[in-house]
Motif scaffolding. Structure first.
Motif, PDB file in Angstrom:
ATOM      1  N   VAL A   1      10.125 -49.551 -36.036  1.00 46.50           N
ATOM      2  CA  VAL A   1       9.850 -49.126 -37.404  1.00 46.50           C
ATOM      3  C   VAL A   1       9.211 -47.738 -37.359  1.00 46.50           C
ATOM      4  O   VAL A   1       8.436 -47.450 -36.451  1.00 46.50           O
ATOM      5  N   LYS A   2       9.552 -46.885 -38.301  1.00 45.84           N
ATOM      6  CA  LYS A   2       8.883 -45.575 -38.404  1.00 45.84           C
ATOM      7  C   LYS A   2       7.841 -45.644 -39.520  1.00 45.84           C
ATOM      8  O   LYS A   2       8.068 -46.287 -40.547  1.00 45.84           O
ATOM      9  N   THR A   3       6.717 -44.965 -39.291  1.00 49.18           N
ATOM     10  CA  THR A   3       5.577 -45.097 -40.204  1.00 49.18           C
ATOM     11  C   THR A   3       5.026 -43.730 -40.607  1.00 49.18           C
ATOM     12  O   THR A   3       4.900 -42.836 -39.773  1.00 49.18           O
ATOM     13  N   VAL A   4       4.703 -43.604 -41.894  1.00 53.10           N
ATOM     14  CA  VAL A   4       3.918 -42.467 -42.379  1.00 53.10           C
ATOM     15  C   VAL A   4       2.771 -43.052 -43.194  1.00 53.10           C
ATOM     16  O   VAL A   4       2.926 -44.107 -43.805  1.00 53.10           O
ATOM     17  N   CYS A   5       1.616 -42.410 -43.139  1.00 48.57           N
ATOM     18  CA  CYS A   5       0.406 -42.995 -43.726  1.00 48.57           C
ATOM     19  C   CYS A   5      -0.182 -42.096 -44.811  1.00 48.57           C
ATOM     20  O   CYS A   5      -0.026 -40.880 -44.774  1.00 48.57           O
ATOM     21  N   LEU A   6      -0.882 -42.718 -45.725  1.00 49.91           N
ATOM     22  CA  LEU A   6      -1.636 -42.007 -46.759  1.00 49.91           C
ATOM     23  C   LEU A   6      -3.086 -42.468 -46.704  1.00 49.91           C
ATOM     24  O   LEU A   6      -3.355 -43.634 -46.411  1.00 49.91           O
ATOM     25  N   GLY A   7      -3.999 -41.572 -47.003  1.00 43.68           N
ATOM     26  CA  GLY A   7      -5.423 -41.936 -47.060  1.00 43.68           C
ATOM     27  C   GLY A   7      -6.085 -41.917 -45.693  1.00 43.68           C
ATOM     28  O   GLY A   7      -6.949 -41.093 -45.431  1.00 43.68           O
ATOM     29  N   TRP A   8      -5.724 -42.848 -44.855  1.00 44.14           N
ATOM     30  CA  TRP A   8      -6.130 -42.871 -43.451  1.00 44.14           C
ATOM     31  C   TRP A   8      -4.871 -42.842 -42.591  1.00 44.14           C
ATOM     32  O   TRP A   8      -3.838 -43.382 -42.990  1.00 44.14           O
ATOM     33  N   HIS A   9      -4.991 -42.285 -41.402  1.00 41.28           N
ATOM     34  CA  HIS A   9      -3.889 -42.338 -40.443  1.00 41.28           C
ATOM     35  C   HIS A   9      -4.053 -43.596 -39.605  1.00 41.28           C
ATOM     36  O   HIS A   9      -5.141 -43.865 -39.084  1.00 41.28           O
ATOM     37  N   TRP A  10      -2.958 -44.357 -39.476  1.00 42.34           N
ATOM     38  CA  TRP A  10      -3.015 -45.563 -38.642  1.00 42.34           C
ATOM     39  C   TRP A  10      -2.156 -45.370 -37.398  1.00 42.34           C
ATOM     40  O   TRP A  10      -1.057 -44.819 -37.455  1.00 42.34           O
ATOM     41  N   GLN A  11      -2.701 -45.781 -36.276  1.00 45.06           N
ATOM     42  CA  GLN A  11      -1.899 -45.955 -35.072  1.00 45.06           C
ATOM     43  C   GLN A  11      -2.321 -47.288 -34.486  1.00 45.06           C
ATOM     44  O   GLN A  11      -3.415 -47.778 -34.773  1.00 45.06           O
ATOM     45  N   PRO A  12      -1.460 -47.927 -33.681  1.00 46.98           N
ATOM     46  CA  PRO A  12      -1.845 -49.224 -33.106  1.00 46.98           C
ATOM     47  C   PRO A  12      -3.046 -49.060 -32.179  1.00 46.98           C
ATOM     48  O   PRO A  12      -2.895 -48.360 -31.179  1.00 46.98           O
ATOM     49  N   TYR A  13      -4.209 -49.589 -32.454  1.00 45.47           N
ATOM     50  CA  TYR A  13      -4.605 -50.423 -33.550  1.00 45.47           C
ATOM     51  C   TYR A  13      -5.907 -49.883 -34.115  1.00 45.47           C
ATOM     52  O   TYR A  13      -6.944 -50.507 -33.989  1.00 45.47           O
ATOM     53  N   THR A  14      -5.803 -48.748 -34.762  1.00 46.22           N
ATOM     54  CA  THR A  14      -7.011 -48.132 -35.327  1.00 46.22           C
ATOM     55  C   THR A  14      -6.641 -47.170 -36.451  1.00 46.22           C
ATOM     56  O   THR A  14      -5.519 -46.659 -36.524  1.00 46.22           O
ATOM     57  N   TYR A  15      -7.626 -46.950 -37.335  1.00 46.82           N
ATOM     58  CA  TYR A  15      -7.495 -45.922 -38.368  1.00 46.82           C
ATOM     59  C   TYR A  15      -8.350 -44.727 -38.003  1.00 46.82           C
ATOM     60  O   TYR A  15      -9.484 -44.889 -37.535  1.00 46.82           O
ATOM     61  N   THR A  16      -7.819 -43.542 -38.243  1.00 44.33           N
ATOM     62  CA  THR A  16      -8.592 -42.320 -38.031  1.00 44.33           C
ATOM     63  C   THR A  16      -8.352 -41.387 -39.217  1.00 44.33           C
ATOM     64  O   THR A  16      -7.347 -41.504 -39.921  1.00 44.33           O
ATOM     65  N   ARG A  17      -9.262 -40.446 -39.393  1.00 48.73           N
ATOM     66  CA  ARG A  17      -9.106 -39.497 -40.497  1.00 48.73           C
ATOM     67  C   ARG A  17      -7.994 -38.489 -40.206  1.00 48.73           C
ATOM     68  O   ARG A  17      -7.304 -38.035 -41.107  1.00 48.73           O
ATOM     69  N   THR A  18      -7.858 -38.147 -38.939  1.00 48.19           N
ATOM     70  CA  THR A  18      -6.810 -37.198 -38.560  1.00 48.19           C
ATOM     71  C   THR A  18      -5.823 -37.891 -37.622  1.00 48.19           C
ATOM     72  O   THR A  18      -6.149 -38.881 -36.969  1.00 48.19           O
ATOM     73  N   ALA A  19      -4.615 -37.359 -37.571  1.00 44.76           N
ATOM     74  CA  ALA A  19      -3.540 -37.999 -36.799  1.00 44.76           C
ATOM     75  C   ALA A  19      -3.666 -37.608 -35.334  1.00 44.76           C
ATOM     76  O   ALA A  19      -2.943 -36.744 -34.821  1.00 44.76           O
ATOM     77  N   ASP A  20      -4.591 -38.286 -34.656  1.00 41.25           N
ATOM     78  CA  ASP A  20      -4.922 -37.879 -33.286  1.00 41.25           C
ATOM     79  C   ASP A  20      -3.815 -38.205 -32.280  1.00 41.25           C
ATOM     80  O   ASP A  20      -3.811 -37.680 -31.175  1.00 41.25           O
ATOM     81  N   ASP A  21      -2.871 -39.087 -32.654  1.00 46.77           N
ATOM     82  CA  ASP A  21      -1.739 -39.375 -31.764  1.00 46.77           C
ATOM     83  C   ASP A  21      -0.513 -38.535 -32.127  1.00 46.77           C
ATOM     84  O   ASP A  21       0.559 -38.707 -31.548  1.00 46.77           O
ATOM     85  N   ALA A  22      -0.679 -37.640 -33.099  1.00 53.32           N
ATOM     86  CA  ALA A  22       0.456 -36.810 -33.532  1.00 53.32           C
ATOM     87  C   ALA A  22       0.004 -35.355 -33.538  1.00 53.32           C
ATOM     88  O   ALA A  22      -0.369 -34.829 -32.494  1.00 53.32           O
TER      89      ALA A  22
END
Ligand code: SIN
Ligand code: MN
Length: 219
Positions: free
Chosen positions: A60-81
């Motif tokens: 599945v491809k994912t884009v996020c709003l508000g918080w960035h999610w990556q498995p398995y945490t939320y961050t303010r910035t897209a630290d895996d991108a």
């Protein structure tokens, strides 16, 4: 023998707190979500297949709003991108979620619901999402899910393990699904999509979009 109109798909309460609202979005709302999905997918953090901790990529491809999610945490910035901030969660989208919540539960529940993130998933014909719990949020507030495009098989289970009992149901374009209260941490997944099942009026030529709005409880 005469064939009548197809049976209307009706509201279904699968478990306390888990409510399927078929055909919740009209065609204009679905087209708005498709257009918004295209805009969100462009960035500042473009849509991507997130990597699982052992290195596999999600189908599945994912884009996020508000918080960035990556498995398995939320961050303010897209630290895996690309390290950028994701776009804010727009009020008009929250309003759609609230209306579904008011219908599923009641208006007081809707008024006190303040989602701060949405995960928008895109499923191509082969994408699937295994059974999982949404548990990176630290509060028990309902999740509101909206689907547009191809129909999928959705599995909604129990809160303790991936096995039975579970319900298999179809989520079609325009459907809403709410899970909160006792069902908030139930296992669920999307084992398969049914290609080319979308109504063209929804405005998506192929694939399936699913939006889940959530309250993270994070600050
Ligand atoms: C999710 O479990 O987060 C998405 C479910 C869906 O695609 O319907
Ligand atoms: Mn989930």
């Amino acid at each position: 023998m005469t064939l009548g109109p197809p049976p209307r798909r009706q509201r279904r309460d699968l478990a306390p707190g888990a409510v399927h609202l078929p055909d919740w979005l009209d065609h204009a709302q679905q087209r708005r979500l498709v257009q918004a999905f295209r805009d969100w997918s462009a960035g500042p953090v473009p849509i991507r297949a997130a990597s699982l901790p052992r290195g596999h990529q999600m189908s599945v491809k994912t884009v996020c709003l508000g918080w960035h999610w990556q498995p398995y945490t939320y961050t303010r910035t897209a630290d895996d991108a690309n390290g950028q901030h994701v776009l804010p969660l727009p009020d008009w989208l929250i309003a759609i979620g609230r209306s579904a919540l008011a219908q599923a539960y009641d208006s007081a529940s809707a008024d006190s619901w303040h989602p701060d993130t949405a995960l928008i998933n895109f499923y191509d014909d082969n994408a699937r999402l295994g059974l999982h719990q949404d548990k990176d949020e630290i509060v028990n507030q309902p999740v509101v899910s909206l689907s547009v495009g191809d129909t999928c098989q959705f599995r909604f289970g129990n809160t303790t393990h991936r096995g039975k009992p579970y319900h298999d149901l179809d989520l079609a374009s325009g459907d809403a699904f709410v899970f909160g209260r006792e069902a908030r941490f139930a296992y669920h997944g999307a084992p398969k999509t049914y290609p080319a099942t979308a109504n063209p009026a929804a405005g998506l030529a192929h694939g399936r979009i699913n939006i889940t709005m959530r309250v993270t409880g994070l600050h």
